[in-house]
Design an enzyme around this catalytic site. Structure first.
Site, PDB file in Angstrom:
ATOM      1  N   HIS A  39      41.799  30.484  27.612  1.00  0.00           N
ATOM      2  CA  HIS A  39      41.743  32.043  27.593  1.00  0.00           C
ATOM      3  C   HIS A  39      42.589  32.338  28.087  1.00  0.00           C
ATOM      4  O   HIS A  39      42.928  32.913  29.331  1.00  0.00           O
ATOM      5  CB  HIS A  39      40.541  32.213  28.446  1.00  0.00           C
ATOM      6  CG  HIS A  39      39.887  33.382  27.894  1.00  0.00           C
ATOM      7  ND1 HIS A  39      38.510  33.934  27.378  1.00  0.00           N
ATOM      8  CD2 HIS A  39      39.844  34.535  28.966  1.00  0.00           C
ATOM      9  CE1 HIS A  39      38.637  34.709  27.132  1.00  0.00           C
ATOM     10  NE2 HIS A  39      39.204  35.323  28.277  1.00  0.00           N
ATOM     11  N   HIS A  44      45.191  35.906  28.886  1.00  0.00           N
ATOM     12  CA  HIS A  44      45.325  37.808  28.499  1.00  0.00           C
ATOM     13  C   HIS A  44      46.066  38.312  28.420  1.00  0.00           C
ATOM     14  O   HIS A  44      48.064  37.202  29.112  1.00  0.00           O
ATOM     15  CB  HIS A  44      44.616  37.997  29.878  1.00  0.00           C
ATOM     16  CG  HIS A  44      43.018  38.325  29.950  1.00  0.00           C
ATOM     17  ND1 HIS A  44      42.428  38.652  30.733  1.00  0.00           N
ATOM     18  CD2 HIS A  44      42.386  37.344  29.311  1.00  0.00           C
ATOM     19  CE1 HIS A  44      40.848  38.624  30.472  1.00  0.00           C
ATOM     20  NE2 HIS A  44      41.123  37.346  29.547  1.00  0.00           N
ATOM     21  N   ASN A  70      42.100  40.303  27.262  1.00  0.00           N
ATOM     22  CA  ASN A  70      42.193  39.511  26.014  1.00  0.00           C
ATOM     23  C   ASN A  70      43.211  39.344  25.583  1.00  0.00           C
ATOM     24  O   ASN A  70      43.413  40.146  25.027  1.00  0.00           O
ATOM     25  CB  ASN A  70      40.435  38.907  25.128  1.00  0.00           C
ATOM     26  CG  ASN A  70      39.597  39.322  26.463  1.00  0.00           C
ATOM     27  OD1 ASN A  70      40.190  38.609  26.807  1.00  0.00           O
ATOM     28  ND2 ASN A  70      38.619  40.042  26.442  1.00  0.00           N
ATOM     29  N   CYS A  76      41.942  45.463  30.706  1.00  0.00           N
ATOM     30  CA  CYS A  76      41.943  44.304  31.974  1.00  0.00           C
ATOM     31  C   CYS A  76      41.493  45.034  32.704  1.00  0.00           C
ATOM     32  O   CYS A  76      41.784  46.035  33.131  1.00  0.00           O
ATOM     33  CB  CYS A  76      43.094  44.406  32.578  1.00  0.00           C
ATOM     34  SG  CYS A  76      43.702  43.990  34.086  1.00  0.00           S
ATOM     35  N   ARG A 116      30.927  39.282  23.484  1.00  0.00           N
ATOM     36  CA  ARG A 116      30.478  38.754  25.083  1.00  0.00           C
ATOM     37  C   ARG A 116      31.808  39.516  26.093  1.00  0.00           C
ATOM     38  O   ARG A 116      31.324  40.196  26.525  1.00  0.00           O
ATOM     39  CB  ARG A 116      29.987  37.357  24.995  1.00  0.00           C
ATOM     40  CG  ARG A 116      29.547  36.667  26.473  1.00  0.00           C
ATOM     41  CD  ARG A 116      30.131  37.152  27.692  1.00  0.00           C
ATOM     42  NE  ARG A 116      30.984  36.105  27.415  1.00  0.00           N
ATOM     43  CZ  ARG A 116      32.283  36.107  28.629  1.00  0.00           C
ATOM     44  NH1 ARG A 116      32.150  36.389  29.717  1.00  0.00           N
ATOM     45  NH2 ARG A 116      33.943  34.810  28.655  1.00  0.00           N
ATOM     46  N   ASP A 117      32.512  38.647  25.697  1.00  0.00           N
ATOM     47  CA  ASP A 117      33.792  38.828  26.925  1.00  0.00           C
ATOM     48  C   ASP A 117      34.313  40.604  26.504  1.00  0.00           C
ATOM     49  O   ASP A 117      34.844  41.261  27.915  1.00  0.00           O
ATOM     50  CB  ASP A 117      35.079  38.142  27.352  1.00  0.00           C
ATOM     51  CG  ASP A 117      35.612  38.191  27.951  1.00  0.00           C
ATOM     52  OD1 ASP A 117      35.234  38.658  29.214  1.00  0.00           O
ATOM     53  OD2 ASP A 117      37.116  37.490  27.294  1.00  0.00           O
TER      54      ASP A 117
HETATM   55 MG    MG Z   1      39.019  37.512  28.637  1.00  0.00          MG
END
Ligand code: MG
Length: 326
Positions: free
Chosen positions: A222, A224, A264, A255, A30-31
């Site tokens: 979460h 990065h 991520n 990013c 998804r992300d």
């Molecule tokens: Mg993310």
């Protein structure tokens, strides 16, 4: 999950007394894919999902029921759900922006959803075209409606460490918003360092604020890796009692604010460090690296995950383990 053993004195840090286990929430499908410039076909996503399920991961966020115009990379949400295998012990969730998305997700067989809220006003408007207040109004309907249908809800709170547009973000408001998400019915809130600006001291100070109001077991991180700080911040989170961490296999996603930079945190980098600390994740690192290889082939660009790159092509090494656990 994840209490230190009885021999550990109170106040011992995670290096001396690591927790037994931590949960990994995999967001690549998804992300990760929503931030990739190329759109992967449904068959490729199914192959990646299967590879991820083979690793022992139990939490997969697989797609998003947003408007296909907004995120064309995930326009095949229904078709994907038709083709994804259901495996016992593996929870598949999807991002849902509103009641219409919830209805679509339910029809597609989704039993767990994720919702988004931003801690920064400008980020909220740029990312979703809705103000924080507007998004809260949507969530005040959406989250209780999902809970009433027996659907588990994860909340994401983005731009907690900083905002790519505003810079500093008000921590008190961020804590209020996370608390609000839980009050509405979210099971857990994942705190996002959306542009990867966090440093360990800031992470400790921020988490102290959140943990004042919210139990650690209801928070996830979460993080990065844009500036190489993600794992250091995971370590701070572990030390402060957080036991759920998000990852994206291979570091899929990039990013969105800095082309070519990391976004991520790569799941295999996260798992490598956790296993090295003696923290069990239930995930097979070798298989995870194989999934990262597949992800790289699918997006046709080198992915930033460091462990995967260092181990390829064999992916058979084990992490250096300081704490031999009985
Ligand atoms: Mg993310």
């Amino acid at each position: 999950m994840g209490n230190v053993s009885e021999e550990c004195p109170t106040g011992a840090g995670f290096l001396a007394c690591p927790p037994d286990g931590a949960a990994v929430h995999e967001v690549a499908l998804r992300d990760g894919l929503q931030s990739e410039p190329v759109t992967i076909d449904t068959g490729g996503k199914v192959a990646l999902a299967n590879a991820l399920m083979d690793t022992g991961l139990t939490r997969l966020e697989v797609t998003s029921f947003v408007s296909p115009r907004r995120i064309p990379q995930l326009a095949d949400a229904e078709a994907l759900m038709m083709r994804l295998p259901r495996r016992s012990g593996i929870a598949m969730s999807a991002l849902v922006p509103n009641l219409k998305g919830l209805a679509r997700a339910r029809s597609a067989g989704i039993g767990q959803i994720a919702v988004l809220l931003s801690a920064s006003e400008t980020f909220s408007q740029r990312n979703t075209n809705v103000s924080i207040a507007g998004m809260l109004a949507i969530l005040e309907e959406l989250v209780p409606a999902a809970v009433e249908q027996g659907v588990g809800v994860r909340g994401y709170l983005s731009a907690v460490w900083g905002c790519p547009y505003e810079g500093e973000v008000d921590a008190s408001r961020a804590v209020d918003l996370a608390t609000k998400l839980l009050e509405l019915g979210c099971d857990e809130v994942s705190l996002g360092d959306t542009n990867g600006v966090g440093t360990p001291g800031q992470t400790r100070a921020l988490l102290e604020r959140f943990l004042d109001r919210i139990p650690a077991e209801r928070l996830a991180l979460h993080l990065h890796d844009t500036r190489g700080m993600a794992l250091t911040n995971v370590a701070v989170g572990l030390d402060m009692g957080i036991r759920t961490f998000d990852g994206s296999v291979g570091g899929l996603g990039g990013c969105p604010y800095a082309p070519g930079a990391s976004g991520n945190l790569a799941t295999e980098d996260l798992v490598y460090m956790l296993h090295g600390l003696g923290v069990d994740t239930g995930v097979d690192l070798t298989r995870l690296c194989a999934a990262a290889q597949l992800a790289e082939r699918l997006v046709e660009r080198p992915l930033p995950g460091r462990v995967y790159r260092s181990l390829a092509p064999g992916c058979s090494q084990s992490p250096g383990v300081a704490h031999a656990r009985a």
